[in-house]
Design a protein around this motif. Sequence first.
Motif, PDB file in Angstrom:
ATOM      1  N   GLN A  38       0.753  -1.281  -0.104  1.00  0.00           N
ATOM      2  CA  GLN A  38      -0.008  -0.050   0.038  1.00  0.00           C
ATOM      3  C   GLN A  38       0.801   1.288  -0.027  1.00  0.00           C
ATOM      4  N   TRP A  47      -2.011   3.708  -0.432  1.00  0.00           N
ATOM      5  CA  TRP A  47      -3.146   3.239   0.400  1.00  0.00           C
ATOM      6  C   TRP A  47      -4.537   3.450  -0.287  1.00  0.00           C
ATOM      7  N   THR A  48      -4.559   2.602  -1.617  1.00  0.00           N
ATOM      8  CA  THR A  48      -5.812   2.527  -2.207  1.00  0.00           C
ATOM      9  C   THR A  48      -6.893   1.840  -1.518  1.00  0.00           C
ATOM     10  N   LYS A  49      -7.984   2.260  -1.416  1.00  0.00           N
ATOM     11  CA  LYS A  49      -9.219   1.755  -0.738  1.00  0.00           C
ATOM     12  C   LYS A  49      -9.673   0.389  -1.471  1.00  0.00           C
ATOM     13  N   ASP A  97     -15.673  -1.589   0.251  1.00  0.00           N
ATOM     14  CA  ASP A  97     -16.685  -0.765   1.240  1.00  0.00           C
ATOM     15  C   ASP A  97     -17.000  -1.402   2.368  1.00  0.00           C
ATOM     16  N   GLU A  98     -16.460  -1.355   3.529  1.00  0.00           N
ATOM     17  CA  GLU A  98     -16.941  -2.158   4.796  1.00  0.00           C
ATOM     18  C   GLU A  98     -18.566  -1.967   4.912  1.00  0.00           C
ATOM     19  N   SER A 143     -11.260  -4.554   3.345  1.00  0.00           N
ATOM     20  CA  SER A 143     -12.033  -3.322   3.325  1.00  0.00           C
ATOM     21  C   SER A 143     -12.050  -2.794   4.755  1.00  0.00           C
ATOM     22  N   ASN A 145      -9.429  -0.025   5.031  1.00  0.00           N
ATOM     23  CA  ASN A 145      -9.606   1.266   4.613  1.00  0.00           C
ATOM     24  C   ASN A 145      -9.512   2.330   5.798  1.00  0.00           C
ATOM     25  N   GLU A 146      -8.619   3.232   5.361  1.00  0.00           N
ATOM     26  CA  GLU A 146      -8.513   4.608   6.252  1.00  0.00           C
ATOM     27  C   GLU A 146      -7.740   4.370   7.301  1.00  0.00           C
TER      28      GLU A 146
END
Length: 229
Positions: free
Chosen positions: A96, A103-105, A108-109, A119, A122-123
Amino acid sequence: MALRLKGGSIFLHVPKTGGNWVRHVLRKMNLVHSEVGEKHSDFGRTLLALAGRSTPSLMRYVLQMPKRVTLPPDSTYMFAFVRHPLDWYESWFKYQSQDTRRWTKFGDEGRFSAWHPNSVLNELGSSDFNVFVENVLSRRPGYVSELYFSFCSPEIRFVGRHESLRKDLCEALKTGNEKYDEDLIMNESAVGVSAPLSSPLVWDPRVRQRAVRLEYAALVRYGYGKTPA
């Protein structure tokens, strides 16, 4: 996607465990019959895909739940690979941190139809490796163990290790009665290797100790033992 081989075996691709190389080698040996589900379909989603069912929405998934099937012990042969849980954190961070990723997502959780096994990460990225690991351990304690267990259900007949990937792939294919080229497997170059970091990764001893404690289940189940902190 999970891969169905011509001999009937199914390869489940756990993220960051050498799966891209395995896929490459299987295709190069002309062993792949078809793709099943999504690239990183875990055990449950692979079963749904084998049963001809998709999961585009939570409602449809719930409606399908009563119809889900469990593979008999001696039915479809499945195999997957894992790696040392602490090495998994390092690998994901390197991947990443590349300029092509940043840091690609993934998925979507909060959306069932946008599922991806990672997912939840992410963030949680950071330019500091130990901050990243702390973020994951705080958000999802034992994350790598959870990831592995979602793929390596008890019905999975063979779980190899990234550290002995070539040898274990030969063993997996032999166990699944698949025809394979051992020389090709043992000599094929690596693929999908992340670009080197500008400086080597250094674990904060306290972060490492916490990671060992929280990933203890995977360390023991897959033969890595309790790594000293």
